[in-house]
Design an enzyme around this catalytic site. Structure first.
Site, short mmCIF file in Angstrom:
data_model
loop_
_atom_site.label_atom_id
_atom_site.label_comp_id
_atom_site.label_asym_id
_atom_site.label_seq_id
_atom_site.Cartn_x
_atom_site.Cartn_y
_atom_site.Cartn_z
CG ASP A 9 42.79 42.90 36.72
OD1 ASP A 9 42.01 42.47 37.57
OD2 ASP A 9 42.68 42.65 35.50
CG HIS A 78 49.19 37.94 31.75
ND1 HIS A 78 48.96 37.61 30.42
CD2 HIS A 78 47.98 38.31 32.25
CE1 HIS A 78 47.68 37.78 30.14
NE2 HIS A 78 47.05 38.20 31.24
CE LYS A 103 39.76 40.97 35.80
NZ LYS A 103 40.72 40.91 34.69
CB CYS A 145 41.18 44.77 33.09
SG CYS A 145 41.83 43.27 32.29
#
Length: 200
Positions: A9, A78, A103, A145
């Protein structure tokens, strides 16, 4: 031994100036690029994940659309699919990335294992099909994450290293707790200099 790199990410919305920007996010992007320029040959596959949330609705309660976010289970909007915030940070070179995982498409998702690649394959499928046994993890955010992805990789049976010089967290206290948890679960908490030592 076959090794993968997970880049978690590293997106505009999670770096400085983004909707959920963390301190040090841009430095992580640049540092991962430098790592790959020096050590791409160490990896049989490089996988990058992105949050890729739906523009409509609250994504299964993930977005706080009718109340203030609690920054634990609900968050500001976001990484909406197709927006600049969902794109990779420009300092992250994609030249060495083999697999892109998306995801959180309409649902909450933290771990890279909750996403799929462009062909619909799961992360577990990607690792199994390539015979991966070892995973190095870098990215954002340490306490969310990254943490979830490492725990799932361990559950998948991988030997996991977390490079602490190439991660950034939402908060120092929760990031410290996350790293302690990951170490206790069996991950090797180290720095990317481990690659330099192995090469010398």
């Amino acid at each position: 031994m076959t090794r993968a790199l997970f880049i978690i990410d590293v997106q505009n919305d999670f770096t400085e100036g983004g909707a959920l920007g963390v301190e040090g996010g841009a430095a992580v992007a640049a540092g991962v690029t430098e790592l790959l320029e020096r050590h791409r040959g160490e990896y049989d596959v490089v996988v990058a994940s992105r949050d890729w949330h739906s523009a409509e609705g609250d994504n299964g309660g993930h977005f706080a659309v009718e109340s203030e976010p609690d920054f634990v289970e609900t968050w500001p909007v976001h990484c909406v699919a197709g927006t600049e915030g969902a794109e990779y940070h420009p300092a992250l070179s994609l030249d060495h990335v083999d697999v892109h995982i998306r995801k959180g498409q309409g649902v909450p998702a933290y771990s890279i294992f909750e996403g799929t690649d462009d062909d619909g394959a799961s992360m577990s499928d990607v690792l199994t099909s390539r015979g991966i046994t070892d995973v190095d993890v870098v990215g954002i955010a340490t306490d969310y994450c990254v943490r979830a992805s490492v725990l799932d990789a361990l559950e998948h049976g991988q030997h996991v290293r977390v490079f602490t010089d190439l991660i950034a967290g939402v908060a120092a206290s929760t990031s410290e707790l996350a790293l302690a948890e990951l170490g206790h679960a069996g991950a090797d908490i180290t720095e990317s200099t481990a690659l330099d030592r192995a090469a010398s």
